[in-house]
Design an enzyme around this catalytic site. Structure first.
Site, PDB file in Angstrom:
ATOM      1  N   TYR A  58       0.798  -1.230   0.000  1.00  0.00           N
ATOM      2  CA  TYR A  58       0.000   0.000   0.000  1.00  0.00           C
ATOM      3  C   TYR A  58       0.836   1.289   0.000  1.00  0.00           C
ATOM      4  O   TYR A  58       0.271   2.380   0.075  1.00  0.00           O
ATOM      5  CB  TYR A  58      -0.894   0.034   1.250  1.00  0.00           C
ATOM      6  CG  TYR A  58      -2.065  -0.936   1.280  1.00  0.00           C
ATOM      7  CD1 TYR A  58      -1.942  -2.246   0.859  1.00  0.00           C
ATOM      8  CD2 TYR A  58      -3.300  -0.525   1.774  1.00  0.00           C
ATOM      9  CE1 TYR A  58      -3.012  -3.120   0.916  1.00  0.00           C
ATOM     10  CE2 TYR A  58      -4.381  -1.394   1.840  1.00  0.00           C
ATOM     11  CZ  TYR A  58      -4.222  -2.689   1.411  1.00  0.00           C
ATOM     12  OH  TYR A  58      -5.284  -3.556   1.481  1.00  0.00           O
ATOM     13  N   HIS A  61      -9.558  -3.570   6.804  1.00  0.00           N
ATOM     14  CA  HIS A  61      -9.359  -4.829   6.057  1.00  0.00           C
ATOM     15  C   HIS A  61      -9.934  -5.976   6.875  1.00  0.00           C
ATOM     16  O   HIS A  61      -9.989  -5.892   8.108  1.00  0.00           O
ATOM     17  CB  HIS A  61      -7.851  -5.048   5.838  1.00  0.00           C
ATOM     18  CG  HIS A  61      -7.516  -6.097   4.811  1.00  0.00           C
ATOM     19  ND1 HIS A  61      -7.609  -7.451   5.042  1.00  0.00           N
ATOM     20  CD2 HIS A  61      -7.083  -5.975   3.529  1.00  0.00           C
ATOM     21  CE1 HIS A  61      -7.245  -8.114   3.964  1.00  0.00           C
ATOM     22  NE2 HIS A  61      -6.916  -7.252   3.013  1.00  0.00           N
ATOM     23  N   GLY A  62     -10.306  -7.047   6.216  1.00  0.00           N
ATOM     24  CA  GLY A  62     -10.737  -8.251   6.921  1.00  0.00           C
ATOM     25  C   GLY A  62      -9.594  -8.781   7.781  1.00  0.00           C
ATOM     26  O   GLY A  62      -8.421  -8.664   7.395  1.00  0.00           O
ATOM     27  N   ASP A  63      -9.925  -9.381   8.936  1.00  0.00           N
ATOM     28  CA  ASP A  63      -8.844  -9.819   9.833  1.00  0.00           C
ATOM     29  C   ASP A  63      -8.124 -11.072   9.331  1.00  0.00           C
ATOM     30  O   ASP A  63      -7.225 -11.584   9.992  1.00  0.00           O
ATOM     31  CB  ASP A  63      -9.351  -9.999  11.267  1.00  0.00           C
ATOM     32  CG  ASP A  63     -10.412 -11.085  11.379  1.00  0.00           C
ATOM     33  OD1 ASP A  63     -10.705 -11.739  10.366  1.00  0.00           O
ATOM     34  OD2 ASP A  63     -10.949 -11.266  12.494  1.00  0.00           O
ATOM     35  N   THR A  83     -15.572 -12.093   6.809  1.00  0.00           N
ATOM     36  CA  THR A  83     -16.845 -12.779   6.530  1.00  0.00           C
ATOM     37  C   THR A  83     -16.523 -14.051   5.763  1.00  0.00           C
ATOM     38  O   THR A  83     -16.083 -13.976   4.617  1.00  0.00           O
ATOM     39  CB  THR A  83     -17.750 -11.878   5.652  1.00  0.00           C
ATOM     40  OG1 THR A  83     -17.790 -10.593   6.252  1.00  0.00           O
ATOM     41  CG2 THR A  83     -19.135 -12.448   5.513  1.00  0.00           C
ATOM     42  N   ASP A 123      13.372 -40.930 -20.050  1.00  0.00           N
ATOM     43  CA  ASP A 123      12.916 -39.730 -20.765  1.00  0.00           C
ATOM     44  C   ASP A 123      13.280 -39.857 -22.255  1.00  0.00           C
ATOM     45  O   ASP A 123      14.158 -39.150 -22.747  1.00  0.00           O
ATOM     46  CB  ASP A 123      13.606 -38.519 -20.103  1.00  0.00           C
ATOM     47  CG  ASP A 123      13.192 -37.194 -20.709  1.00  0.00           C
ATOM     48  OD1 ASP A 123      12.130 -37.134 -21.347  1.00  0.00           O
ATOM     49  OD2 ASP A 123      13.954 -36.215 -20.545  1.00  0.00           O
TER      50      ASP A 123
HETATM   51  C1  SPV Z   1      12.752 -31.624 -19.061  1.00  0.00           C
HETATM   52  O1  SPV Z   1      12.557 -31.123 -17.960  1.00  0.00           O
HETATM   53  O2  SPV Z   1      12.226 -32.682 -19.401  1.00  0.00           O
HETATM   54  C2  SPV Z   1      13.607 -30.964 -20.023  1.00  0.00           C
HETATM   55  C3  SPV Z   1      14.649 -30.052 -19.530  1.00  0.00           C
HETATM   56  O3  SPV Z   1      13.481 -31.203 -21.191  1.00  0.00           O
HETATM   57  S1  SPV Z   1      16.086 -31.000 -19.401  1.00  0.00           S
HETATM   58  O4  SPV Z   1      15.823 -32.160 -18.594  1.00  0.00           O
HETATM   59  O5  SPV Z   1      17.107 -30.140 -18.803  1.00  0.00           O
HETATM   60  O6  SPV Z   1      16.481 -31.393 -20.749  1.00  0.00           O
HETATM   61 MG    MG Z   2      12.241 -32.825 -21.605  1.00  0.00          MG
END
Ligand code: SPV
Ligand code: MG
Length: 457
Positions: free
Chosen positions: A101, A115-117, A148, A230
């Site tokens: 603020y 303000h609300g508490d 409220t 992955d």
């Molecule tokens: C993921 O998080 O899957 C990515 C980023 O592709 S990395 O693992 O750094 O490639």
């Molecule tokens: Mg990735």
């Protein structure tokens, strides 16, 4: 900048002047701030109470401030101003530009802030402390009104949250954030639970409230959560299921790790689905064949796509999307694959020309030097296209440094998964070691907290 909009501009009666005249006194100024799309009985109560102390000035929080605090407005700023102006008992409506603020208090020096508490506890406490400190400089006072919180108000709050999670609001939020944040901060999520952490974690730092802006659905962590490598093995249907789990319990925008995007003929379907779901962006990397995680670098065989082929994928994706909100971000693997800075920059230019809405530059170096050099050189010829960075290995870099070099997004891509795994493993080992669970209990989340972590409908 601090704006002021007098009710007189909109109505022919100056209520405050009339009340002052009627009462024959110089009225005190009572200030309250609204951060809402809907006026409910809680707000009415605040204004009713405020009137007993003097002239009521209501501040309406700007879009930028609301977005920053994860209160994505579903009613535009003008609409919110009008809501406040129409309220019975409100004498003046002004603009409040920050959650804190300070500027408002300096400008109108209210005798009271009401303000609300509910701001006596939790993340709002820092705001109250700040207001108290400012007011004490000249003898102003805080009025805490019992908050409220009945069934009706709860329902309104829940409805607002649900509305903010709808695809048409969520999808455009990444673009909105890119316009207003110095750097958009995204954290990896791979489940409803990690989604809740991204959604709700707020900390106070340097007198400000801080939180993540967005979520990254990482291929690495989504696969790891399923115990899979992955390598684009977890299929898109399953990845969409993860998105859905996250979306169920959050409102923040989602950046989806689309791996290579697959075949161009498949990628267009992925774009259509993600856009319909309300995802804000997909990032695809310029690799082809069996994709391996980039953090392996050149230790494993990985093939970079040709510029022509990858540009074609971007172009087809862009042709498919139906809204202006969705973003296709091109990820450059040249530094990961040791093809050099010139190759990375040439690719960035080509991908932007093909229609990419942003560039992600990845690196697995321990220092940020090559990423910062890329940002500096890219920015010499392109001042607009957002740059996304993922400082997993060069984690010494700060958000400020990245932003100073022109980066727009920072993704913390795997830290939640990497923190959860050792904690769970240690708990499992200790239960085996002690043949009971008592020894591990003190480092666990209390049962009461886990029960209340999840919002009830
Ligand atoms: C993921 O998080 O899957 C990515 C980023 O592709 S990395 O693992 O750094 O490639
Ligand atoms: Mg990735």
């Amino acid at each position: 900048m601090f704006g002021r909009l007098n009710k007189n501009a909109y109505s022919t009666i100056d209520l405050s002047a009339r009340r002052s005249a009627q009462m024959g006194i110089n009225m005190k100024v009572v200030y309250t701030c609204f951060c809402t799309d809907v006026i409910h009985e809680g707000h009415i109560n605040i204004v009713t109470q405020a009137r007993q102390y003097g002239k009521v000035v209501v501040g309406v929080l700007t879009d930028a401030a609301m977005i920053r605090f994860n209160r994505f407005p579903t009613l535009d700023f003008e609409g919110r101003m009008r809501l406040a102006e129409k309220m019975e008992g409100v004498d003046e409506v002004i603009i409040q530009e920050d959650m804190m603020y300070d500027k408002v208090i300096d400008s109108i020096r209210p005798d009271y802030v009401i303000h609300g508490d509910n701001w006596l506890e939790g993340s709002l406490r820092v705001i109250r402390d700040n207001v108290e400190k400012k007011l004490s400089q000249y003898g102003g006072k805080i009025i805490d009104v019992p908050y409220t919180y009945n069934e009706k108000v709860k329902r309104i709050d829940a409805r607002l949250k649900e509305r903010a999670a709808m695809p048409e609001y969520r999808r455009k939020r990444l673009r909105q954030l890119l316009d207003i944040r110095p750097i958009v901060k995204a954290i990896e999520v791979h489940s409803g639970l990690t989604g809740l952490i991204a959604e709700k974690t707020v900390v106070e730092s340097n007198g400000e409230l801080d939180q993540f802006d967005a979520m990254w659905i990482s291929s690495l962590c989504d696969s790891t959560a399923k115990g899979k490598p992955d390598i684009e093995l977890v299929d898109m249907t399953s990845r969409f299921r993860t998105i859905d789990d996250v979306m169920e319990v959050t409102t923040k925008p989602i950046i989806f790790d689309g791996d290579t995007g697959g075949l161009t003929e498949h990628f267009v379907y992925t774009v259509r689905t993600l856009e319909r779901m309300g995802v804000s962006a997909v990032i695809i990397e310029d690799k082809t064949g069996l994709k391996k995680n980039s953090l392996f670098g050149t230790e494993v065989e990985q093939t970079q796509d040709s510029v022509e082929h990858f540009c074609e994928k971007i172009r087809e994706g862009k042709k498919t999307q139906l809204t202006d909100d969705f973003m296709i971000i091109a990820r450059i693997e040249s530094l990961i694959l040791e093809r050099g800075m010139e190759d990375a920059l040439a690719r960035a230019k080509a991908y932007v020309e093909a229609g990419a809405d942003g560039i992600m530059i990845h690196s697995r170096k321990k220092t940020p030097d090559e990423v910062l050099e890329f940002c500096d050189r890219f920015r010499r010829t392109d001042s607009d296209t957002p740059i996304v960075t993922v400082p997993s290995s060069y984690n010494c870099v700060t958000e400020e440094e990245l932003a100073a070099h022109g980066a727009n997004v920072v993704i913390y891509a795997n830290q939640l998964t990497r923190s959860a795994f050792p904690a769970m493993q240690k708990t499992a080992e200790d239960i085996l070691r002690y043949h009971r669970a008592q020894e591990v209990d003190e480092r666990l989340l209390p049962i009461q907290d886990i029960i209340t972590l999840i919002d009830e409908l």
